[in-house]
Design a protein around this motif. Structure first.
Motif, PDB file in Angstrom:
ATOM      1  N   TRP A 198       2.058   7.538  -7.697  1.00 29.37           N
ATOM      2  CA  TRP A 198       2.020   7.417  -6.240  1.00 29.37           C
ATOM      3  C   TRP A 198       1.448   6.059  -5.842  1.00 29.37           C
ATOM      4  CZ3 TRP A 198      -1.948   6.592  -2.801  1.00 29.37           C
ATOM      5  CH2 TRP A 198      -1.603   6.725  -1.449  1.00 29.37           C
ATOM      6  N   GLN A 199       0.351   5.660  -6.480  1.00 30.45           N
ATOM      7  CA  GLN A 199      -0.272   4.376  -6.177  1.00 30.45           C
ATOM      8  C   GLN A 199       0.679   3.218  -6.469  1.00 30.45           C
ATOM      9  OE1 GLN A 199      -3.918   4.588  -8.522  1.00 30.45           O
ATOM     10  NE2 GLN A 199      -5.081   4.537  -6.616  1.00 30.45           N
ATOM     11  N   HIS A 245       3.912   3.119  -6.151  1.00 32.02           N
ATOM     12  CA  HIS A 245       4.839   2.968  -5.029  1.00 32.02           C
ATOM     13  C   HIS A 245       4.126   2.384  -3.807  1.00 32.02           C
ATOM     14  CE1 HIS A 245       8.233   4.706  -7.028  1.00 32.02           C
ATOM     15  NE2 HIS A 245       7.500   5.728  -7.412  1.00 32.02           N
ATOM     16  N   TYR A 246       2.926   2.799  -3.574  1.00 26.54           N
ATOM     17  CA  TYR A 246       2.179   2.283  -2.436  1.00 26.54           C
ATOM     18  C   TYR A 246       1.888   0.789  -2.617  1.00 26.54           C
ATOM     19  CZ  TYR A 246      -1.062   2.044   1.423  1.00 26.54           C
ATOM     20  OH  TYR A 246      -1.682   1.699   2.595  1.00 26.54           O
ATOM     21  N   LYS A 247       1.520   0.374  -3.820  1.00 27.31           N
ATOM     22  CA  LYS A 247       1.254  -1.043  -4.091  1.00 27.31           C
ATOM     23  C   LYS A 247       2.501  -1.876  -3.853  1.00 27.31           C
ATOM     24  CE  LYS A 247      -2.080  -0.040  -7.706  1.00 27.31           C
ATOM     25  NZ  LYS A 247      -2.260   0.007  -9.155  1.00 27.31           N
ATOM     26  N   ILE A 297       4.972  -1.192  -1.805  1.00 25.14           N
ATOM     27  CA  ILE A 297       5.175  -1.275  -0.363  1.00 25.14           C
ATOM     28  C   ILE A 297       4.243  -2.328   0.240  1.00 25.14           C
ATOM     29  CG2 ILE A 297       4.831  -0.021   1.821  1.00 25.14           C
ATOM     30  CD1 ILE A 297       5.757   2.527   0.233  1.00 25.14           C
ATOM     31  N   GLU A 298       2.986  -2.317  -0.158  1.00 22.88           N
ATOM     32  CA  GLU A 298       2.025  -3.296   0.356  1.00 22.88           C
ATOM     33  C   GLU A 298       2.424  -4.722  -0.027  1.00 22.88           C
ATOM     34  OE1 GLU A 298      -0.618  -2.894   2.477  1.00 22.88           O
ATOM     35  OE2 GLU A 298       0.301  -0.921   2.674  1.00 22.88           O
TER      36      GLU A 298
END
Length: 129
Positions: A75-76, A78-80, A82-83
């Motif tokens: 999950w992290q 994918h979030y990284k 996106i950021e």
């Protein structure tokens, strides 16, 4: 019968395969972090490799993946991503607006902004810019 037993002994266990995948993830993460620190875009192949390794770990040995927090790490990841894409998009907009305010020819790199928008749309990111 003896051949089957030897094959079992020579084949790595699912835990060993999961550990090798995790070791590979650690190396890829080091490369990704290093490129982020130097503000150089990371190798675009790193992201899919990391995702595939995380998924393979979960499928290979779920207990191992639970112990090492692999689902959260996925999950992290994918979030990284996106950021990172938001930061590149923001930098492209800032660069374009500063060039136009300096009396330049307008947007210095409209292709960069268009490319960032395309990539963001491709991964389903809603940007509020």
């Amino acid at each position: 019968m003896m051949i089957v037993e030897m094959d079992k002994m020579s084949a790595p266990s699912s835990r060993e395969r999961a550990q090798r995948l995790l070791d590979n993830v650690i190396e890829l993460e080091k490369k990704r972090r290093k490129s982020a620190q130097t503000q150089v875009p990371s190798d675009p192949n790193i992201w899919p490799q990391l995702r595939e390794n995380y998924e393979a770990i979960i499928l290979e040995d779920y207990a191992f993946s639970e112990k090492h927090g692999i689902e959260f790490a996925l999950w992290q990841l994918h979030y990284k991503r996106i950021e990172e894409l938001r930061a590149y998009f923001s930098a492209a907009l800032t660069s374009a607006s500063s060039k136009s305010s300096e009396g330049g020819k307008g947007s210095a790199r409209p292709d960069r902004i268009t490319k960032c928008r395309g990539v963001c749309r491709m991964v389903g990111i809603l940007l509020s810019y």
